[in-house]
Design an enzyme around this catalytic site. Structure first.
Site, PDB file in Angstrom:
ATOM      1  N   ASP A 141      19.690  -2.853   9.043  1.00 49.53           N
ATOM      2  CA  ASP A 141      20.295  -2.290   7.850  1.00 49.53           C
ATOM      3  C   ASP A 141      21.786  -2.118   8.145  1.00 49.53           C
ATOM      4  OD1 ASP A 141      20.453  -0.787   5.334  1.00 49.53           O
ATOM      5  OD2 ASP A 141      20.710   0.958   6.644  1.00 49.53           O
TER       6      ASP A 141
ATOM      7  N   ASP B 225      24.406   0.289   6.110  1.00 50.40           N
ATOM      8  CA  ASP B 225      24.929   1.646   5.957  1.00 50.40           C
ATOM      9  C   ASP B 225      24.073   2.642   6.724  1.00 50.40           C
ATOM     10  OD1 ASP B 225      27.057   1.278   3.736  1.00 50.40           O
ATOM     11  OD2 ASP B 225      25.295   0.266   2.932  1.00 50.40           O
TER      12      ASP B 225
END
Length: 230
Positions: free
Chosen positions: A17, A19
């Protein structure tokens, strides 16, 4: 490293991922949310208050910010969402940086022959621009954003994880994230998932249900090796 090291590493693909996992984007995202709130005459919120709202996309993040300051209609949210995006487009990489140790971990995985990918709920164009401005684009074999596969096909759908595996050429895969969206997507795709305790958590990390937790990137490779032995 001896010639058999890459063959012993259990994962041919590791996805991340963006953020709250690879990058600390909280300062820039909070600034965009507060720009939208201020334009609507709402009080601004601290970075710490906004951080748990990150993970489900910009509109979801803003909706939570509006709810925390009095709520809003869908029409108002549409207008403010555009303001948020316009501001963010002009200020994406003011404060955003990789987490400590992240680049070293990517280097170590690459040295073991692992193919790396990014799967994020951020719009693909935004994610691509951020990786480019930070000089990280060439580290990843593919980037899948929240809009890459069409409406409703971002995490927690398993579709982005399946697409990651396909675009990276297939093989054993693991995923690293910080949110319930990451964990649910990986689990639905039957891929083991590592949660980052330093990410943008909306609940205690132990409640995410990940296969393992890391408190920093120095722990990632040993954790992935242990998961591969299960």
């Amino acid at each position: 490293m001896d010639s058999n090291s890459s063959s012993r590493f259990p994962w041919s693909i590791v996805g991340f991922d963006m953020d709250g996992t690879l990058l600390d984007t909280s300062g820039d995202l909070a600034a965009a949310v507060n720009h939208a709130l201020d334009s609507a005459g709402r009080p601004t919120l601290s970075v710490d208050r906004i951080t748990p709202m990150i993970g489900g996309g910009a509109r979801h993040m803003l909706a939570q910010g509006m709810a925390a300051t009095g709520g809003c209609t869908d029409d108002e949210l549409d207008v403010l969402h555009r303001r948020l995006l316009d501001y963010y487009e002009a200020n994406m990489v003011v404060h955003t940086r990789p987490y400590p140790g992240a680049l070293a971990a990517l280097d170590a995985l690459t040295a073991r022959g692992v193919t790396l990918a990014v799967v994020t709920n951020k719009l693909e164009g935004y994610a691509s621009r951020i990786l480019g401005e930070l000089g990280l684009t060439d580290r990843f074999a593919c980037l899948i954003g929240g809009d890459s596969l069409g409406p409703g096909m971002g995490k927690p759908s398993p579709a982005p994880i399946h697409a990651m595996i396909d675009r990276c050429g297939g093989g054993t895969a693991a995923f690293v994230g910080d949110s319930i969206y990451d964990v649910k997507a990986a689990q639905a795709a039957s891929v083991p998932v590592v949660a980052c305790s330093f990410g943008f958590l909306d609940r205690p990390v132990a409640e995410l249900g990940a296969d393992a937790v890391i408190d920093g990137y120095a722990e990632l490779l040993p954790v992935l090796e242990r998961l591969g032995q299960r």
